[in-house]
Write a protein that holds these residues in place. Structure first.
Motif, mmCIF file in Angstrom:
data_model
loop_
_atom_site.group_PDB
_atom_site.id
_atom_site.type_symbol
_atom_site.label_atom_id
_atom_site.label_comp_id
_atom_site.label_asym_id
_atom_site.label_seq_id
_atom_site.Cartn_x
_atom_site.Cartn_y
_atom_site.Cartn_z
ATOM 1 N N THR A 111 -3.789 2.495 -3.361
ATOM 2 C CA THR A 111 -3.168 2.262 -4.658
ATOM 3 C C THR A 111 -3.817 3.149 -5.701
ATOM 4 O O THR A 111 -4.864 3.752 -5.459
ATOM 5 N N HIS A 167 4.172 0.911 -2.810
ATOM 6 C CA HIS A 167 3.389 -0.029 -3.600
ATOM 7 C C HIS A 167 3.143 0.505 -5.017
ATOM 8 O O HIS A 167 3.342 -0.213 -5.994
ATOM 9 N N ILE A 168 2.708 1.763 -5.105
ATOM 10 C CA ILE A 168 2.420 2.346 -6.420
ATOM 11 C C ILE A 168 3.674 2.363 -7.276
ATOM 12 O O ILE A 168 3.643 1.980 -8.453
ATOM 13 N N TRP A 190 0.836 -1.196 0.000
ATOM 14 C CA TRP A 190 0.000 0.000 0.000
ATOM 15 C C TRP A 190 0.877 1.255 0.000
ATOM 16 O O TRP A 190 2.030 1.223 0.394
#
Length: 173
Positions: free
Chosen positions: A158, A100-101, A96
């Motif tokens: 996200t 994460h992105i 997250w």
């Protein structure tokens, strides 16, 4: 006396230079504009050499020296009554937030702009976030954000590009 005059002068010059380079919390360059789709920090700023400094490298450095709950950026959404609501992008983990992105979907100024547009003026997507859609019917979802993390309900979990019909529960055309 610990330091001689040349050392004091050098330290003073260094302190003045750093104060000029680091914006204060209340300065225009550090404070987000209320109602803007995005706030701190600007991606794509230029260094003294003229080279472009990306937000990804800046965010990467901040996340290396701060915890997963450190707020990297705030995205604002106007509401009909009252002050704008803000949603935060935190450093996060591989599942997250910004880490994460960056890992799963890639991070650049385009991703930052799309997140700002989706949160700032997108429609609720039925998945606990906001999305942008192509201007056609049936609606085709182009970009999706999902909110809610272990760090907080108004945090970006996200964000990613999609090309599919709108999910059930989303605003109809």
């Amino acid at each position: 006396m610990l330091f001689g005059t040349p050392v004091k002068a050098a330290l003073s010059a260094a302190a003045v230079a750093s104060a000029l380079l680091i914006p204060a919390a209340g300065s225009a360059s550090a404070a987000p504009a209320p109602g803007s789709a995005s706030a701190v920090p600007a991606s794509g700023s230029t260094s003294g050499s003229g080279a472009t400094v990306s937000a990804a490298s800046s965010f990467d450095a901040k996340c290396r020296s701060h915890s997963r709950t450190y707020v990297l950026k705030k995205y604002y959404r106007r509401v009909p009554v009252g002050p704008p609501t803000f949603y935060t992008l935190r450093c996060g983990t591989t599942t997250w937030g910004w880490k994460h992105i960056k890992l799963r979907h890639g991070w650049n100024s385009s991703m930052d702009r799309k997140i700002g547009a989706a949160i700032g003026s997108g429609d609720p997507n039925g998945r606990g976030g906001y999305s942008t859609y192509a201007n056609q019917c049936p609606r085709i979802e182009k970009f999706r954000t999902i909110l809610g993390t272990p760090g907080g309900n108004n945090d970006l979990l996200t964000a990613y590009k999609v090309d599919q019909p709108a999910v059930a529960g989303a605003v109809a055309c």
